[in-house]
Design a protein around this motif. Structure first.
Motif, PDB file in Angstrom:
ATOM      1  N   ASP A  11      -1.291 -22.328   8.544  1.00  9.11           N
ATOM      2  CA  ASP A  11      -0.490 -23.321   7.831  1.00  9.11           C
ATOM      3  C   ASP A  11      -0.963 -23.335   6.384  1.00  9.11           C
ATOM      4  N   SER A  12      -0.279 -22.545   5.561  1.00  9.29           N
ATOM      5  CA  SER A  12      -0.671 -22.387   4.153  1.00  9.29           C
ATOM      6  C   SER A  12      -2.142 -21.998   4.020  1.00  9.29           C
ATOM      7  N   ALA A  13      -2.544 -21.075   4.816  1.00  4.39           N
ATOM      8  CA  ALA A  13      -3.932 -20.598   4.752  1.00  4.39           C
ATOM      9  C   ALA A  13      -4.114 -19.710   3.528  1.00  4.39           C
ATOM     10  N   PRO A  14      -5.153 -19.928   2.748  1.00  4.93           N
ATOM     11  CA  PRO A  14      -5.365 -19.112   1.536  1.00  4.93           C
ATOM     12  C   PRO A  14      -5.575 -17.642   1.902  1.00  4.93           C
ATOM     13  N   VAL A  15      -4.938 -16.792   1.147  1.00  3.85           N
ATOM     14  CA  VAL A  15      -5.071 -15.347   1.372  1.00  3.85           C
ATOM     15  C   VAL A  15      -6.126 -14.818   0.413  1.00  3.85           C
ATOM     16  N   ARG A  16      -7.167 -14.218   0.987  1.00  6.34           N
ATOM     17  CA  ARG A  16      -8.242 -13.660   0.158  1.00  6.34           C
ATOM     18  C   ARG A  16      -7.752 -12.430  -0.585  1.00  6.34           C
ATOM     19  N   ASP A  17      -6.968 -11.624   0.107  1.00  7.10           N
ATOM     20  CA  ASP A  17      -6.554 -10.354  -0.462  1.00  7.10           C
ATOM     21  C   ASP A  17      -5.230  -9.946   0.169  1.00  7.10           C
ATOM     22  N   LEU A  18      -4.360  -9.373  -0.630  1.00  8.56           N
ATOM     23  CA  LEU A  18      -3.078  -8.866  -0.134  1.00  8.56           C
ATOM     24  C   LEU A  18      -3.040  -7.377  -0.462  1.00  8.56           C
ATOM     25  N   VAL A  19      -3.024  -6.546   0.565  1.00 10.46           N
ATOM     26  CA  VAL A  19      -3.210  -5.108   0.365  1.00 10.46           C
ATOM     27  C   VAL A  19      -1.949  -4.357   0.779  1.00 10.46           C
ATOM     28  N   PRO A  20      -1.416  -3.523  -0.097  1.00 13.44           N
ATOM     29  CA  PRO A  20      -0.281  -2.693   0.327  1.00 13.44           C
ATOM     30  C   PRO A  20      -0.707  -1.731   1.430  1.00 13.44           C
ATOM     31  N   VAL A  21       0.147  -1.538   2.393  1.00 16.56           N
ATOM     32  CA  VAL A  21      -0.151  -0.610   3.489  1.00 16.56           C
ATOM     33  C   VAL A  21       0.972   0.418   3.552  1.00 16.56           C
ATOM     34  N   PRO A  22       0.860   1.480   2.779  1.00 20.25           N
ATOM     35  CA  PRO A  22       1.947   2.466   2.752  1.00 20.25           C
ATOM     36  C   PRO A  22       2.074   3.285   4.034  1.00 20.25           C
ATOM     37  N   ASP A  23       0.956   3.450   4.765  1.00 17.09           N
ATOM     38  CA  ASP A  23       1.005   4.288   5.958  1.00 17.09           C
ATOM     39  C   ASP A  23       0.639   3.467   7.197  1.00 17.09           C
ATOM     40  N   ARG A  24       1.396   2.385   7.404  1.00 16.22           N
ATOM     41  CA  ARG A  24       1.108   1.540   8.563  1.00 16.22           C
ATOM     42  C   ARG A  24       1.296   2.322   9.858  1.00 16.22           C
TER      43      ARG A  24
END
Lengths: 366, 389
Positions: free
Chosen positions: A197-210
């Motif tokens: 519930d609106s948890a702070p995101v430490r890092d948002l990382v692109p994942v091109p090869d999921r």
């Protein structure tokens, strides 16, 4: 064989294996009741040993060695954040993964957006969710909201990694806006529902090869299941040798002996696939084996084979133990209950068949 | 790469080796021969093929044999690569398996220098053929029950008996024949192996029609004389040698190649018709493909053992059992994907894929019987592998 794997092979011996298999054990309907403190300490100690042996070092550096290590842990039915941590390292990259060998950085990966609901028909519109249909993440102002199911060890790790469509969000699992509820699943393990519930995101990382990362994770899961098949087989064989019926050991009866022989050959084949997909035999054969080089196909096929086997072998192991197989004292039922869970978390065999078929179609039309 | 008699010092680029073999088999003259073989008349059978000679000229038919015997001084891996490429290319390989993988390689390990000099060069060149005479009317999987007798005659023996369900005896020059030289309460003691010339008085070869494209043969040994120079290995100790011999052919590489070729026909057709995207077909085919890739990987693990000089009869039995058990499901899928087209033979007015699926259907039961039946494989795994029974 790497030193880490050799060390692990010595550790996972006949004396320690029964202990490892029961770590984290809870009663039916235990809900939020945690295992005893001694159990938590034992699990932490085992994790420390994995770090000391260098098993955690294998993540990202020695894929074939990691497969071998995971297979060994599968024979002991050892449950830990290892597989999720390896997947997170693959998704998030070397910067995130650098502290992993120390044992201090661990991950729980959320793949199943709730309501989970299971697979959908091909081409059907509907909510995304599951390893092959990641949902878009509901991000606002650097905060994440949503619910996910079947997240392993989320209360015991340093990072919660939520996988969305093309991106992964790293969240503090003990931070604000995070609520976890333990699943009471058939294996009585450490799976959780996670509410953000609106948890702070430490890092948002692109994942091109999921898809590739998922394929490699599936290969590791297949290795684990091959190991668990081996463990279940050995239990069944051992029981047949010890148990007498109709004046002779059960081991003298052809029907169960031939069934186990066939299953052991199928386990050997699945193991060969996993190892070959990890590169084994390429130099010998002068060509890649299994689906080497295609992580998506290899992961789907390896896990498909191993999952089918795990369900069959574990059920056979329970059956051959007779009524004792149903008791809490029998280890075979541990394998049986775990198989139901471990053969669905990264996609069911049917879904994996669908993924593999799509990949084959692309190959044949390409 | 320098080929020497000392294989241990040879380092081979196996990727390059495989490419060399594949390139030769892709030549038009080979493709033409494969096509003509597939289109042989209903009573014709593959005998000696020119392609064996073309491979033999380059030392590729038996690459694991010493250069002096017509090979390249390479190892089991290269031999397996040749077998695999032959089967994937659709070149009939029974003659190759019998002459090179079984008889020739066995002679290399257990034969006398004179036997090697006499037989190996022709086999390696593809100019002579060898076969195996083990099975009898009353002795199939239970080879120790064989009744062919080697009756002492001076310093040699005269062979009397009937061998049945063998292959290529009508074309071969020589056979490795198992006969009983001594009676013993222990059934597997007293069996010896002889090199028997087949085109000679005292050996009568008849063909036995089968539903496959390969006939069986019935070979009557009517007192043909063999001398001490024709014995392979110690007298009375053939049983152990047969066991070692069967292990040489039991990798699953050849069976995999045959089944892979059939499955690829199915996958191609399924892809063309959009069936791989169909939920009723795609996942099933994908799982079959997975199982066959696993069989392939397991077969190569057994080759790895041969390459390392490691004896693991249990793994070899697993590999053979597992791959041969894939044949029927693959052919079932062929019927599902192709429908009635799958049953058109090559002699149909409008054959599909040269009738390869139809021929494969007829040959399929042999996979679970040849080189050790599935039941024998399971028995070996259960006993030697699991310690049961």
């Amino acid at each position: 064989m790497s030193d880490a794997v050799a060390g692990l092979a010595e550790l996972v011996d006949a004396e320690l294996t029964p202990v490892l298999r029961r770590l984290g054990a809870r009663g039916r309907g235990a809900g939020e009741q945690a295992p005893a403190e001694e159990d938590a300490q034992a699990r932490a100690a085992v994790w420390g040993v994995l770090a000391e042996l260098g098993v955690l070092d294998l993540i990202g550096t020695d894929p074939a060695g990691l497969l071998a290590a995971v297979e060994l842990l599968g024979t002991a039915l050892h449950q830990s954040p290892l597989l999720d941590t390896a997947l997170a390292a693959d998704l998030l990259g070397p910067a995130w993964a650098a502290p992993v060998p120390t044992g201090t950085r661990t991950a729980a990966v959320a793949l199943w957006a709730a309501p989970v609901g299971g697979p959908l028909p091909s081409g059907a519109a509907g909510p995304a969710g599951g390893p092959d249909r990641p949902a878009a993440l509901a991000l606002a102002g650097g905060r994440l909201s949503g619910r996910w199911g079947f997240v392993g060890f989320v209360r015991d790790v340093s990072d919660l990694v939520v996988v969305g469509d093309g991106v992964a969000a790293v969240v503090d699992p003990g931070g604000p806006g995070v609520v976890t509820r333990r699943h009471d699943d058939v294996a009585r393990g450490d799976l959780y529902e996670v509410d953000l519930d609106s948890a702070p995101v430490r890092d948002l990382v692109p994942v091109p090869d999921r898809a590739g990362a998922l394929g490699r994770a599936r290969l590791r899961q297949a290795a684990y299941l091959v190991g668990s098949c081996q463990g279940a087989l050995e239990l069944a064989v051992g029981h047949l040798k010890r148990r007498d019926a109709f004046g002779a050991p059960l081991a003298k009866m052809q029907s169960p002996a031939y069934r186990l022989a066939g299953l052991s050959a199928r386990v050997a084949a699945a193991r060969a696939y996993v190892r070959a997909a990890g590169g084994a035999g390429t130099e010998l054969a002068g060509a890649p084996l299994a689906a080497g080089g295609d992580d998506v196909l290899a992961g789907a096929q390896a896990l498909l084979l191993a999952s089918r086997l795990a369900r069959e072998v574990s059920a056979e192991a329970v059956h051959l133990h007779g009524a004792f197989g149903l008791t809490e004292a029998c280890e075979a039922q541990l394998f049986y209950r775990r198989a139901a869970v471990d053969t669905t978390l990264l996609g069911t065999p049917t879904e994996l068949g669908r993924v593999a078929a799509a990949r084959l179609a692309a190959r044949w039309s390409g | 790469m320098t080929a020497t008699a000392d294989r241990a010092t040879v380092r081979t680029d196996r990727t390059g080796f495989r490419a060399e073999v594949r390139a030769l088999l892709a030549e038009e003259r080979v493709r033409d021969q494969v096509t003509s073989v597939a289109r042989l008349g209903p009573t014709a059978e593959v005998e000696r093929l020119d392609v064996y000679g073309w491979l033999g000229e380059r030392g590729l038919l038996a690459p694991h044999w010493p250069v002096g015997h017509g090979g390249r001084g390479l190892g089991p891996a290269e031999a397996a690569i040749v077998t695999e490429e032959l089967t994937l290319a659709g070149v009939p390989d029974d003659v190759h398996v019998l002459s090179i993988d079984i008889v020739g390689t066995f002679l290399l390990r257990a034969g006398t220098d004179a036997q090697k000099r006499q037989h190996l060069p022709g086999l390696a060149a593809g100019t002579s053929l060898a076969t195996v005479l083990f099975t009898e009317p009353s002795a199939g999987s239970d080879l120790a029950a064989l009744r062919t007798r080697a009756v002492p005659d001076g310093d040699g023996w005269r062979l009397h008996g009937v061998k049945l369900y063998n292959q290529k005896s009508q074309f071969a020059d020589v056979a490795l024949c198992a006969a009983r030289t001594s009676e013993s309460p222990v059934q597997w003691h007293g069996i010896s192996l002889f090199l028997v010339p087949l085109r000679t008085p005292g050996v009568h070869v008849e063909t036995v029609p089968t539903m496959t494209n390969e006939q069986f043969t019935r070979v009557t040994l009517d007192g043909i004389r063999v001398g001490p120079e024709d014995v392979v290995g110690p007298v009375d100790a053939g049983w152990q040698q047969i066991g070692e011999l069967l292990l040489l052919e039991r990798t699953g590489i050849d069976f995999h190649g045959k089944v892979r070729r059939l499955l690829d026909l199915v996958l191609r057709r399924a892809a063309e018709r959009g069936l791989l995207a169909d939920p009723a077909y795609g996942p099933v085919l994908a799982e079959l493909d997975a199982a066959l890739r696993a069989a392939h990987a397991l077969a190569w693990e057994t080759v790895g053992n041969l390459e390392a000089g490691v004896s693991d009869p249990v793994l070899a039995s697993m590999a053979k059992w597992y791959v041969s058990e894939q044949t029927r499901p693959v052919l079932d899928s062929a019927l599902e994907v192709h429908g009635p087209d799958a049953v058109r033979s090559v002699w149909d007015p409008h054959p599909v894929d040269d009738g390869l699926l139809e021929a494969g259907f007829r040959a399929a039961p042999t996979h679970r019987l040849a080189s050790g039946s599935s039941e024998v494989m399971l028995y070996l795994i259960a006993t030697s592998g699991l310690g049961l029974l």
